[in-house]
Design an enzyme around this catalytic site. Structure first.
Site, short mmCIF file in Angstrom:
data_model
loop_
_atom_site.label_atom_id
_atom_site.label_comp_id
_atom_site.label_asym_id
_atom_site.label_seq_id
_atom_site.Cartn_x
_atom_site.Cartn_y
_atom_site.Cartn_z
N HIS D 141 46.91 5.66 20.85
CA HIS D 141 47.15 6.94 20.18
C HIS D 141 46.79 6.82 18.69
O HIS D 141 46.60 5.73 18.16
CB HIS D 141 48.63 7.32 20.29
CG HIS D 141 49.01 7.88 21.63
ND1 HIS D 141 49.31 7.08 22.70
CD2 HIS D 141 49.12 9.16 22.07
CE1 HIS D 141 49.61 7.84 23.75
NE2 HIS D 141 49.50 9.10 23.39
N LYS D 145 51.85 8.52 15.28
CA LYS D 145 52.84 8.62 16.35
C LYS D 145 54.01 7.69 16.04
O LYS D 145 53.81 6.54 15.67
CB LYS D 145 52.19 8.24 17.68
CG LYS D 145 53.05 8.49 18.89
CD LYS D 145 52.23 8.24 20.16
CE LYS D 145 53.08 8.42 21.40
NZ LYS D 145 53.60 9.79 21.53
#
Lengths: 255, 255, 255, 255
Positions: D141, D145
């Site tokens: 990701h 995050k």
């Protein structure tokens, strides 16, 4: 250290407006002119005091812009496509005249690709090529692309082929007897495969193989934003490279 | 051009026997001695007329073998692990004595890894590191491996960290607040992930990211056979590099 | 639960000898006959008391072997290639005769591919196909392979094409105007690319794309050892599937 | 076949506005209401004649919206997060009351993930899990995050662990003695690695291994646009599934 004064030519375009924002946000650079269609490029560059002008326009005007930038006393970074041997030659002549007898002459950097990952992938592929028995290239793009394989993939394959030839390697081994109808091409003996898939943008995978081992170099471009680090790097480096330089790889420090 | 005469020390081992076969099959190399445990290494190298001796033995005897090879007048290529600063220092001293006043001295090449794909991946990763905001390493091995992450991955991550520091980059951005219990490590600020999976051998993937782009360098070693091109390259190059060289990357032509 | 008695036909071949070893090592299976060329297959199966016979021979004898196995009262698992509609039809007729009026008849399982990863990749690809705008297949093999694309890739592409047609999808979008000379083929409208690289064995990558997303299913076969779990699964399942079954996917539990 | 009348609740949000556009562009669907914060959801759904209402709001109001949609006589598709056993239980009770004695009752579909590639990857991983000795998950990701590993990766790993347990498989083999400090977690015995890299969005790679083979299922989400095919599928299917359904996978045709 004082800032470098930068003009962007084609400032209203998609690349140009991103370049303006990137220059404004960058340490050590100052945006002094946003030059758009209709402006007198030479006058605007001169009046703004730009030390470097970035041309992000269209093939029909880019050469004239570069000559105007040079006459205005600035270095030029060029991201526009459409250059050939003849237009590059005229820029070299112009630079030779301007730089004659000067130690620190003006520079022009033409970069067909500002993507660092793309330029590094190509450069590493060319360096690795001599050490592997097999080499093939797979490029992957969105399905609205008209040409196959991509220019970047052709360029990569040609560089691999040249490095192989230079090292005395023949073609990659291949016993295939049938089946040559897929999207792609043979570029100087290096096989290039072209995948088209909705959702993709621009990607390249270079595969090298020897008995028992494989080296894969993959590059993904998801967004035009990825070109900005390359633009900024070019702006910072062009001033220390008098004459014509073609390819961002020539201003990367890969020693 | 006459052949290079090559001796293999540890010729009965798995790496050694493959190296013998590879030397025999190679153009421009001639296998003149298969030296095994119990043999007098120095005497065998001297009698065989070997110009280069390849040590593929075990940590407990490799240093003594190298000194014997040097005293026998040959260059040494070393694939055995277990070298440290002290043992490398003694080899350098030995070489300094032998080579004093000679233009074309003897050479020793110690290669922790003969895999071309592994060495190239590490080398390219170190060169690319300064151009990306983020860098992480994933290594993948068979599940019988005891250490995690692998030495190669640690070495790669350390090289990336050094290159980032050199370019003035801080740590890769990371907002993670929880979740640090997976296999792997933080090596000088570079995150290294270790996957263990039945069916795999030894693989490494180095991931670099900027806004809108990614560069991935992946290396797969499926078989010990993959080390042979690196062994042959080392044999061919060691004679032209007097003194101690550590790392196959230093004999690759990556200009 | 008592063991299943297993005969291997073609026990001296490369696949056959591995299958013998795998059966011997497996829980719940007992190897009762190693049948080789020259043996009377039917007599050996009958005398050994085999409940399941695995045919791993050659196209010229496999059909006769299966009929002999059936007449000897055993179930058959077949990994040999070379079957067509006619030979499969004769086996179905034979099974119909033998199984008439029996609740628990004999079974024959013909598996063109015993690789679980290959069979699962194909099966998942067929299931996923209806949900994506674009689908292409890349297969990668060693460079000594003569045909391109591989049979597995053709089979996968055909299954994707059938699923797309079934869901009312047209061809994947593709604006390509030029460049159709790469290794590979168009299989029922699905593009299949074939990479050949020293060091590879047999690999397949199936790519699906929608706006903003991609699904990739990749399968790697590094070694013939990978077929053994599929052989053992087939041996365990064939007894509960009277009649002819083609394809290992039909004995997998994918509900 | 007449169109399905669709209302979007949360129509001014990023997901909501994309959903409105997707419904308007879709064959067989008609957008009849754009409901935003401040509107009386029940009244708007009833007056518009919507047969299906899509809730793309925020956790604090989604449950109340669903009850209002049901009382207004429409089916509900829910993409908002924040549901737990208690809130799902209240919806089931509501549905039981409304649907009692009806053959064709109302339906609610809660989809934690509308991404087809993500849902298919998870579903296929759960199906494949019983056939492999080793399984690990890598999720990748963007670096902003906060949690690691991602909810999707945790969910995938839990499903793999459940399938392995169901098939009597123990933990994946692992001889690792040291090195457990990387980003990620152990989820029910399945190792999950979390990579964070600038330029990435949301990606998951599930790796399965047996001796000699590997199966990899990878999913890439580049853009919120990728959720729209899942939203449209849910809208089309919810009417034929009375009661509460959780997970888009339950309306996919994977037979």
């Amino acid at each position: 250290m004082s800032s470098i004064a930068v003009a962007v030519v084609g400032a209203a375009g998609r690349m140009g407006s991103q370049a303006c924002a990137a220059v404004e946000a960058a340490d050590g650079l100052e945006l002094v002119a946003r030059i758009t269609s209709g402006d007198d490029v030479g006058a605007r560059v001169r009046e703004s005091g730009a030390q470097v002008a970035v041309d992000l326009t269209v093939p029909s005007v880019t050469e004239a812009n570069v000559h105007a930038i040079l006459d205005a006393g600035a270095h030029a970074v060029v991201g526009t496509t459409g250059w050939d041997d003849a237009s590059r030659g005229r820029v070299t002549e112009h630079l030779d005249r301007l730089n004659a007898g000067r130690a620190d002459g003006q520079g022009v950097l033409i970069a067909p690709n500002f993507g660092l990952s793309a330029v590094l992938a190509m450069t590493f592929a060319a360096k690795a090529a001599r050490y592997f028995e097999s080499a093939e290239v797979v490029e992957l793009h969105h399905p609205d692309k008209i040409d196959a394989p991509s220019g970047t993939a052709r360029h990569t394959a040609a560089a691999i082929a040249a490095a192989r030839a230079d090292a005395g390697l023949g073609p990659s081994p291949d016993a295939t007897e049938t089946g040559w109808e897929a999207r792609g091409a043979d570029v100087d003996g290096v096989r290039v495969h072209a995948v088209r898939l909705r959702g993709l943008v621009a990607h390249e995978e270079i595969l090298f193989g020897n008995a028992g081992e494989q080296l894969t170099i993959r590059q993904d471009s998801f967004d035009r934003a990825s070109f900005m680090p390359g633009v900024l790097l070019a702006v910072r480096e062009v001033g220390s490279r008098p004459g014509l330089t073609v390819g961002l790889e020539n201003v990367l420090d890969l020693s």
